[in-house]
Motif scaffolding. Structure first.
Motif, mmCIF file in Angstrom:
data_model
loop_
_atom_site.group_PDB
_atom_site.id
_atom_site.type_symbol
_atom_site.label_atom_id
_atom_site.label_comp_id
_atom_site.label_asym_id
_atom_site.label_seq_id
_atom_site.Cartn_x
_atom_site.Cartn_y
_atom_site.Cartn_z
ATOM 1 N N GLN A 186 0.791 -1.231 0.000
ATOM 2 C CA GLN A 186 0.000 0.000 0.000
ATOM 3 C C GLN A 186 0.828 1.289 0.000
ATOM 4 O OE1 GLN A 186 -3.670 0.256 1.700
ATOM 5 N NE2 GLN A 186 -4.059 -1.907 1.744
ATOM 6 N N ARG A 187 2.109 1.159 -0.340
ATOM 7 C CA ARG A 187 2.901 2.388 -0.419
ATOM 8 C C ARG A 187 2.338 3.307 -1.494
ATOM 9 N NH1 ARG A 187 9.055 0.758 -1.207
ATOM 10 N NH2 ARG A 187 9.197 -0.949 0.264
ATOM 11 N N CYS A 188 1.879 2.697 -2.617
ATOM 12 C CA CYS A 188 1.362 3.489 -3.731
ATOM 13 C C CYS A 188 0.149 4.298 -3.300
ATOM 14 C CB CYS A 188 1.009 2.578 -4.897
ATOM 15 S SG CYS A 188 -0.064 1.192 -4.447
ATOM 16 N N VAL A 189 -0.750 3.646 -2.570
ATOM 17 C CA VAL A 189 -1.978 4.318 -2.144
ATOM 18 C C VAL A 189 -1.635 5.458 -1.202
ATOM 19 C CG1 VAL A 189 -4.161 4.013 -0.926
ATOM 20 C CG2 VAL A 189 -3.279 2.176 -2.370
ATOM 21 N N ARG A 190 -0.733 5.178 -0.271
ATOM 22 C CA ARG A 190 -0.400 6.191 0.724
ATOM 23 C C ARG A 190 0.359 7.353 0.105
ATOM 24 N NH1 ARG A 190 2.754 3.091 4.975
ATOM 25 N NH2 ARG A 190 2.957 1.544 3.337
ATOM 26 N N VAL A 191 1.294 7.043 -0.805
ATOM 27 C CA VAL A 191 2.088 8.131 -1.383
ATOM 28 C C VAL A 191 1.194 9.059 -2.204
ATOM 29 C CG1 VAL A 191 2.917 7.276 -3.623
ATOM 30 C CG2 VAL A 191 4.456 8.519 -2.137
ATOM 31 N N CYS A 192 0.227 8.466 -2.886
ATOM 32 C CA CYS A 192 -0.676 9.259 -3.724
ATOM 33 C C CYS A 192 -1.528 10.183 -2.858
ATOM 34 C CB CYS A 192 -1.553 8.334 -4.547
ATOM 35 S SG CYS A 192 -2.446 9.168 -5.843
ATOM 36 N N GLU A 193 -1.920 9.676 -1.713
ATOM 37 C CA GLU A 193 -2.771 10.454 -0.812
ATOM 38 C C GLU A 193 -1.952 11.461 0.001
ATOM 39 O OE1 GLU A 193 -6.219 9.784 -0.166
ATOM 40 O OE2 GLU A 193 -6.159 11.582 1.093
ATOM 41 N N GLU A 194 -0.888 10.974 0.605
ATOM 42 C CA GLU A 194 -0.221 11.780 1.628
ATOM 43 C C GLU A 194 0.868 12.687 1.068
ATOM 44 O OE1 GLU A 194 1.145 8.904 4.505
ATOM 45 O OE2 GLU A 194 -0.840 7.992 4.590
ATOM 46 N N VAL A 247 1.527 13.171 -2.774
ATOM 47 C CA VAL A 247 1.097 13.845 -4.001
ATOM 48 C C VAL A 247 -0.193 14.636 -3.758
ATOM 49 C CG1 VAL A 247 0.551 13.519 -6.433
ATOM 50 C CG2 VAL A 247 2.131 11.957 -5.303
ATOM 51 N N GLY A 248 -1.028 14.122 -2.854
ATOM 52 C CA GLY A 248 -2.267 14.836 -2.539
ATOM 53 C C GLY A 248 -3.360 14.619 -3.553
ATOM 54 N N ARG A 249 -3.248 13.529 -4.312
ATOM 55 C CA ARG A 249 -4.259 13.260 -5.320
ATOM 56 C C ARG A 249 -5.279 12.221 -4.853
ATOM 57 N NH1 ARG A 249 -6.083 16.142 -9.591
ATOM 58 N NH2 ARG A 249 -4.375 17.040 -10.759
ATOM 59 N N GLY A 250 -4.758 11.151 -4.252
ATOM 60 C CA GLY A 250 -5.660 10.104 -3.764
ATOM 61 C C GLY A 250 -6.444 9.422 -4.864
ATOM 62 N N VAL A 251 -5.800 9.189 -5.995
ATOM 63 C CA VAL A 251 -6.537 8.522 -7.073
ATOM 64 C C VAL A 251 -6.363 7.014 -7.033
ATOM 65 C CG1 VAL A 251 -6.621 10.462 -8.664
ATOM 66 C CG2 VAL A 251 -4.651 8.947 -8.709
ATOM 67 N N LEU A 252 -5.514 6.519 -6.142
ATOM 68 C CA LEU A 252 -5.367 5.068 -6.010
ATOM 69 C C LEU A 252 -6.044 4.624 -4.722
ATOM 70 C CD1 LEU A 252 -1.612 4.618 -6.948
ATOM 71 C CD2 LEU A 252 -3.562 3.911 -8.313
ATOM 72 N N GLY A 253 -6.578 3.416 -4.752
ATOM 73 C CA GLY A 253 -7.185 2.880 -3.546
ATOM 74 C C GLY A 253 -7.113 1.374 -3.557
ATOM 75 N N ASP A 279 3.073 11.764 -11.997
ATOM 76 C CA ASP A 279 4.440 11.904 -11.474
ATOM 77 C C ASP A 279 5.092 10.559 -11.223
ATOM 78 O OD1 ASP A 279 3.082 10.989 -9.351
ATOM 79 O OD2 ASP A 279 3.222 12.810 -8.171
ATOM 80 N N GLY A 280 4.321 9.489 -11.348
ATOM 81 C CA GLY A 280 4.922 8.167 -11.185
ATOM 82 C C GLY A 280 5.450 7.894 -9.794
ATOM 83 N N MET A 281 4.935 8.594 -8.789
ATOM 84 C CA MET A 281 5.379 8.301 -7.424
ATOM 85 C C MET A 281 5.017 6.865 -7.045
ATOM 86 S SD MET A 281 7.080 10.674 -5.987
ATOM 87 C CE MET A 281 7.030 10.053 -4.332
ATOM 88 N N TYR A 293 4.834 18.741 -2.537
ATOM 89 C CA TYR A 293 4.785 17.455 -1.818
ATOM 90 C C TYR A 293 5.368 17.605 -0.415
ATOM 91 C CZ TYR A 293 4.298 15.395 -6.519
ATOM 92 O OH TYR A 293 3.901 15.080 -7.782
ATOM 93 N N VAL A 294 6.490 18.301 -0.345
ATOM 94 C CA VAL A 294 7.154 18.447 0.956
ATOM 95 C C VAL A 294 6.241 19.214 1.908
ATOM 96 C CG1 VAL A 294 9.117 19.475 2.170
ATOM 97 C CG2 VAL A 294 9.478 18.338 -0.022
ATOM 98 N N ILE A 295 5.638 20.296 1.402
ATOM 99 C CA ILE A 295 4.765 21.098 2.258
ATOM 100 C C ILE A 295 3.588 20.250 2.742
ATOM 101 C CG2 ILE A 295 3.266 23.131 2.402
ATOM 102 C CD1 ILE A 295 4.988 24.410 0.212
ATOM 103 N N ARG A 296 2.926 19.553 1.799
ATOM 104 C CA ARG A 296 1.753 18.757 2.168
ATOM 105 C C ARG A 296 2.103 17.692 3.198
ATOM 106 N NH1 ARG A 296 0.583 17.494 -2.221
ATOM 107 N NH2 ARG A 296 -1.052 19.024 -2.488
ATOM 108 N N ASN A 297 3.147 16.954 2.872
ATOM 109 C CA ASN A 297 3.499 15.795 3.682
ATOM 110 C C ASN A 297 3.924 16.211 5.092
ATOM 111 O OD1 ASN A 297 4.130 13.204 4.382
ATOM 112 N ND2 ASN A 297 5.931 13.037 3.125
ATOM 113 N N LEU A 298 4.814 17.193 5.169
ATOM 114 C CA LEU A 298 5.319 17.573 6.490
ATOM 115 C C LEU A 298 4.287 18.354 7.288
ATOM 116 C CD1 LEU A 298 9.053 18.472 5.848
ATOM 117 C CD2 LEU A 298 8.072 16.404 6.796
#
Lengths: 846, 418
Positions: free
Chosen positions: A152-160, A162-168, A191-193, A392-397
């Protein structure tokens, strides 16, 4: 500080340290799949199970904090057998198609099974198969769920991140699949995160598909050339073709983060349109090849016979510090001209104001220090589109450490959703908004603000006017002021909206000083959109300041003034390095006319561009993959780029070309090797004297320094601060809308494009190839237009066709047009000194 | 014996508030609101009430973990996601005596200082949801819910939230995730819900039956409650008996009632007078009991000592005609189907076990399969994120341990022993 025993070693660690990190400190690596430091913890893959003495069950090291006196076994038989059991489980439904999997050779599952077993499986049942064929998630991402390990790294990275949350995760149990709804195309940041964080071959790059094995690739560590976030990355080539760029988690402040431009925009390096030999314009106006010797000779002659004040140079903010330094040395010390500028997009006087307001000469600020503030105020920068990884850095941190984010921009952006408050000020009216904020502070805490220089009294009548002008209500201003009042440390991040016309540069300085006068710690961080913009300024690529921001003697011209002089027939020679003035100067017809009046125009570029087409002499320069050097990112972090391949044909690096010209004019011009030039920079420019660039191989030792995360030694020091005392002026931005031209036209970088460089990337053009405009849904409805309609935009005597996109959050009466198209010159809609142009939009009825 | 849970269920229109009030309902709430919340927690602690959802954690103690800070929002969540196969006790209360639960919840919320409570109800309980919603409406109308209840300073709101058909959401942290609108998967603990539960606020999660005991404890006192059943697990318990018995159904009996008495005296014995073969004592994750244990006292501690558990009190009786391989397969298939997919051993392991059991059941078993089942069980047990995987293993180990010969027979002869 708890003391813990890991196997046989005792370590003392900070309170709350995870067993995983304590073990690492003791020298034991506990294997993981689902753990990733910058994502929320899951503890689900169970690879990291360890034995804690006295506890009945094995515990996951990645979510269990240490306690004092804890004794942990990470490698005993119980732990090893559990680890091997987890791998056997993971393999039970794994596709086992390594021979056709792109990930083979760099697959975490492969490596883990090799290391921790089992080397023979017992699962002999039919496997669950999600699908028979890989399917595309979008133009750059392809998916094979049969290889998934459900981390679930993909799901979390997209949400937390990238801020898109298009994967689930869809479905349950062993038929759970991490994908998009209905497995259809993702409207995402591309972005291929998800690819970067995937431990197996579940998410893959479409462009890299079946192209190579990791061991076929030649790699080099470098810095992304697009924006000034300055992501460290590795670019890799096979047989002369760059096939991918990957993040460099062990060697970059950006960790695994990269954006669409960085991850998929590398293929401009393979573009067929590269210039390979010097070209001279013959008497018929056609460019024909000449030798380097002759080309240099012509320049030498031209430079020698022209008065220095009639010679100038404009350099791209994507050249290396070394090339830029040498360029200004050539101009100032050899030619004797201070007519130097680094961008054709903004006026140098605005640059001076911006540099003052953001205190760039005071030295670098790590983005991690900046994010360690109670409040982060992002203003005048569409950071989500211009500097995606900064976003990404701003959102995540901010989410992880519960920091308050405030956003003030004229257009909507993705970061809005992470902000506590969003201020959508009217285009060109940031100054009014900042005036209202400072005014509100004066109203409430005026007694403390007597020390703030340049602060004039604000009456409540003024406050109302400022609020009305900016379009931000006084209530919102008051709430923001309250929120800033309770913050002790505040970071202001300001960017290109201020640079574009000078809107708000004075107000930014006043806000900064006001907050400081109230006893707050304030950091100001510039957010810049060209990879080495800050480096270019540090190197003194400006008519007013030299290297290290030292004021220069004499009155010299910036880009606009040089073009003005040329138009008057008072300017003769212009040397353009890597910049496309015709395409980027915010008044096309003025630029074209001025350039055509020059006596001699030299353009040094990697690709043929609009300005080069007019040049008397074209010099083929190298791309960022063909040279060594340093970039200074927006933080003031100096990072090395290294050479992956040779320039094509007869091409030379920019540094070599400048040196050739310099030493033709003056035999004692100095060194030409990047490392030696950097040494000269360190000895001549105070800001750089102590800097240890990340990834830079020292000229003395030939070694790369050992990298540490957020390596502060790579930040520049303080330079000359004389400039900071000059009083900044706010520019009044005119709005050119009228009854016939009701829309304000805003421009800037698009998520997939920044400047004309990205237009050389077929991959990025594949993501967004056709010129678009963005408009609000309400305006589109009023005009009876829909997404995808072909529309005509008219203004300033020019018209062009665009595809309409509707972007949620775009204010009424505003359209946005990315600034990068070569086929449609966006700057033809602009006329200098007239502010934000008004345009009209009409549908093309077919 | 005096009942406290099933007093009303046989009355006509038992779900109506008028029926409940005429039987003395909401008197406990009146009494409770006159007491200090702290005193109520003391009373529940003193009563020795233990959670009826399966774990048997002392209820009063759970409540006392809630921070006393009055500025913090606190929540009570009723776990009505009754999904353990064989369990249908909460359903009886929900459908037949919803006000007993509601009254219990209001008192409990008052005790912990919660202004809002939620009933997370199993998605399949469509009828129950309607009844509860209607009952809550009635309670609002009568002033038992809403602002300033019965003229006191205490205000309270109650909501019903339907699940969407996932067994895992009966696990309390997965329930909270689901209630928040997220994917129903368990959270890591700590932090425990008492400190950071629903919306990261202090939260008590109690089972329907537990909360339904509260009115009686308040009205009749802790000592009265403690006087019923064994000292360490007092009170009455709902036992839901199904399978091969003459009279299946839910019965309320004191804790510690012998299994034999429940089956033979209260449920009419084995259907058709057949021989009893095995008993699931507390829902299918509880390891199976052999008939030799028929005299065991049905309470938390006695069953735990025999390496099984009281669980939800769901007793499934199987007679001599039952093929234990098939039962093991069906039970395991349930767990595999309900595995949420979060952690590796449960997700992959239970699916693997099901595949092997299915093969054995359908006559394609191999000699090595029993050893394989044992080993896969060992690899799952203790390594999972939440108790679901462990439950699956405990159940299967019970079958493998007690009926190994039947598995061997199935593999060798490719047919059932019975």
């Amino acid at each position: 500080m708890p003391k813990v025993k890991i196997n046989d070693k005792e370590v003392e660690v900070k309170d709350g340290t995870l067993i995983l990190d304590a073990a690492k400190e003791a020298g034991y690596i506990v294997p993981t799949f689902c753990y990733q430091a910058d994502l929320s913890s899951l503890g689900s893959c169970r690879m990291c199970l360890v034995e804690i003495k006295g506890q009945r069950k094995l515990q996951p090291a990645c979510i269990t904090p240490v306690l004092d006196d804890m004794s942990v076994e990470t490698n005993n038989e119980t732990v090893s057998s559990a680890r091997s059991a987890m791998l056997e489980f993971l393999l039970s439904n794994h596709a086992f198609d390594c021979p056709v999997c792109d990930k083979a050779g760099e697959c975490e599952l492969q490596d883990m099974v090799h290391k921790h077993g089992p080397h023979k499986g017992r699962h002999a049942e039919p496997k669950h198969s999600f699908h028979n064929k890989d399917y595309a998630l979008n133009a750059v991402i392809v998916k094979n769920s049969n290889r998934c390990v459900q981390c679930q790294r993909c799901v979390r990275v997209c949400e937390e991140v990238v801020g898109r949350g298009v994967l689930g995760s869809i479905g349950r149990g062993h038929i759970q699949e991490e994908t998009s709804f209905l497995r259809t195309y993702l409207d995402c940041d591309h972005d291929g995160m998800c690819i970067e964080v995937c431990p197996v071959g579940c998410f893959m790059r479409r462009p890299y598909r079946f192209k190579a094995r990791p061991w076929d690739l030649k790699s080099t560590k470098t810095v992304c050339p697009y924006c000034a976030t300055g992501c460290r990355m590795t670019i890799q080539e096979r047989d002369g073709e760059v096939v991918r760029s990957i993040a460099m988690p062990e060697d970059g402040f950006n960790g695994k983060m990269m954006c669409a431009r960085g991850r998929f925009g590398y293929d401009f390096l393979n573009s067929k349109g590269r210039l390979t030999t010097p070209l001279i314009k013959n008497k018929d106006g056609v460019h024909e090849p000449i030798s380097w010797d002759k080309a240099i000779d012509i320049i030498k002659t031209r430079f020698a016979r022209t008065a220095p004040e009639k010679i100038g140079a404009v350099a791209s903010a994507r050249l290396t510090n070394e090339a830029l330094y040498l360029m200004q040395k050539l101009m100032r010390d050899v030619v004797g001209s201070g007519n130097i500028d680094s961008s054709s997009r903004w006026n140098h006087s605005v640059v001076e104001g911006f540099v003052q307001a953001t205190e760039i000469p005071k030295g670098g600020t790590s983005i991690y220090d900046a994010m360690d503030s109670d409040a982060i105020f992002v203003l005048g920068t569409h950071v989500s589109d211009e500097n995606p990884v900064t976003d990404y850095v701003i959102r995540n941190l901010a989410a992880a450490n519960r920091k308050s984010v405030f956003v003030a921009t004229p257009r909507a952006m993705k970061l809005d959703s992470s902000a506590q408050m969003v201020f959508r000020y009217k285009p060109g009216r940031l100054a009014a908004m900042l005036g209202a904020i400072v005014g509100k502070f004066q109203e409430t805490r005026g007694d403390k603000l007597s020390s703030v220089k340049g602060l004039s009294p604000t009456l409540s009548k003024d406050l109302e006017e400022l609020s009305k002008a900016s379009g931000i209500s006084l209530d919102d201003i008051a709430t923001l002021v309250t929120r800033l009042n309770i913050s002790e440390k505040i970071t202001l991040m300001a960017g290109t909206e201020l640079l574009r016309g000078g809107d708000g540069i004075k107000g930014l300085g006043l806000l900064r000083d006001t907050l400081r006068a109230l006893g707050k710690e304030v950091l100001v961080m510039p957010i810049l959109d060209r990879s080495n913009q800050r480096g270019a300024w540090d190197m003194g690529i400006n008519p007013v300041f030299g290297p290290g921001y030292a004021p220069v003697e004499g009155k010299w011209k910036g880009t606009e003034e040089m073009l003005e002089a040329a138009l008057d027939g008072d300017f003769d020679v212009l040397y353009v390095l890597g910049e496309d003035i015709q395409s980027m100067f915010p008044d096309r017809s003025f630029a074209t006319m001025a350039l055509s009046k020059l006596d001699f125009l030299v353009v040094q570029a990697a690709y043929m561009n609009e300005t080069a087409k007019m040049a008397d002499l074209i010099l083929p320069g190298g791309s960022f993959a063909e040279k060594h050097g340093n970039y200074t990112n927006q933080e003031g972090r100096v990072q090395a780029i290294t050479k992956l391949m040779e320039p094509p044909g007869d091409g030379k690096t920019d540094l070599d070309i400048i040196w050739l010209i310099g030493s033709a004019l003056d035999s004692s011009f100095g060194p030409n090797l990047p490392r030696e030039v950097f040494k000269e920079i360190q000895s001549k420019v105070d800001m750089y004297s102590e800097v240890e660039p990340t990834g830079f191989i020292s000229a003395d030792t030939g070694e790369e320094p050992v990298y540490k995360f957020d390596f502060k030694e790579a930040l520049v020091g303080s330079g000359s601060v004389e400039l900071l005392d000059v009083e900044a002026k706010d520019a009044e931005i005119k709005i050119g809308t009228d009854g016939d031209h009701p829309f304000m036209l805003l421009t800037g970088n698009h998520l997939f494009h920044s400047g004309v460089m990205s237009m050389q990337s077929e991959l990025l053009k594949g993501l967004l190839g056709k010129p678009i405009i963005e408009m609000s849904a309400l305006d589109a409805k009023e005009l009876d237009m829909n997404i995808g309609d072909l529309v005509t935009v008219r203004g300033n005597g020019f018209e062009a066709d665009f595809v309409l996109r509707i972007k949620e959050g775009t204010p009424r009466g505003v359209i946005f047009m990315p600034e990068n198209y070569q086929e449609i010159a966006v700057n033809k809609f602009y006329e200098r000194k007239t502010g934000i142009p008004g345009v009209n939009v009409t549908a093309q009825r077919g | 014996m005096e009942k406290m849970l099933l007093n009303n269920v046989d009355k006509p229109n038992s779900e109506k508030i008028s029926t409940y009030i005429s039987g003395g309902g909401y008197k406990s709430l009146e009494a409770a609101l006159k007491k200090e919340p702290e005193k109520l927690i003391e009373t529940v602690k003193a009563s020795g009430l233990r959670g009826r959802g399966g774990a048997g954690f002392p209820t009063g103690l759970k409540w006392s973990f809630i921070p006393k800070d009055p500025t913090l929002a606190k929540y009570l969540v009723c776990n009505a996601d009754e999904g353990e196969p064989g369990t249908f006790k909460d359903r009886v209360i929900i459908e037949k005596d919803p006000h007993l639960l509601i009254e219990g919840m209001i008192i409990s919320s008052y005790a912990i200082g919660g202004a809002t409570s939620y009933i997370y109800i199993r998605g399949e309980f469509v009828q129950g949801t309607k009844i509860l919603e209607e009952a809550i409406k009635e309670a609002y109308e009568k002033g038992y819910l809403g602002k300033n209840i019965l003229g006191s300073k205490f205000s309270h709101d109650m909501h019903v939230h339907r699940g969407f058909g996932a067994y895992i959401c009966g696990e309390e942290t997965a329930l909270l995730e689901s209630l928040e609108g997220l994917r129903g998967q368990p959270r890591k603990k700590p932090p425990f819900p008492a400190l950071a539960g629903l919306y990261a606020k202090p939260t008590v999660i109690n089972n329907v039956e537990t909360l339904s005991c509260i009115p009686a404890i308040v009205s009749k006192g802790a000592d009265w409650f403690k006087g019923i059943g064994p000292e360490k697990s007092p009170g009455t318990k709902l036992f839901c008996v199904s399978g091969h018995v003459e009279k299946p159904g839910t019965v309320e009996l004191p804790m510690g009632t012998p299994l034999r008495e429940i089956i033979y005296d209260h449920c009419g014995g084995i259907k058709g007078g057949k021989k009893i073969k095995a008993i699931v004592p507390g829902g299918v994750s509880a390891p199976i009991l052999m008939p030799s244990y028929l005299d065991i006292a049905m309470d938390f501690d006695t069953l735990a000592a025999k390496k099984t558990m009281l669980g939800s009190g769901a007793i499934v009786v199987m007679d001599e005609t039952t093929c234990m391989v098939k039962v093991a397969y069906i039970v395991n298939r349930f767990f595999s189907h309900e595995s949420c997919g979060k952690c590796t051993p449960c997700r992959e392991g239970t699916a693997w076990l099901t595949q092997v059991l299915k093969r054995i059941e359908y006559g394609k078993g191999k000699k090595s399969d029993i050893k394989l089942l044992d080993e896969v069980c060992d690899n799952i047990f203790g390594n999972t994120f939440c108790p679901l995987g462990d439950g699956a293993v405990m159940a299967l180990r019970g079958f493998l341990h007690n009926f190994r010969d039947e598995f061997e027979y199935h593999i060798e002869r490719k047919e059932c022993m019975v």
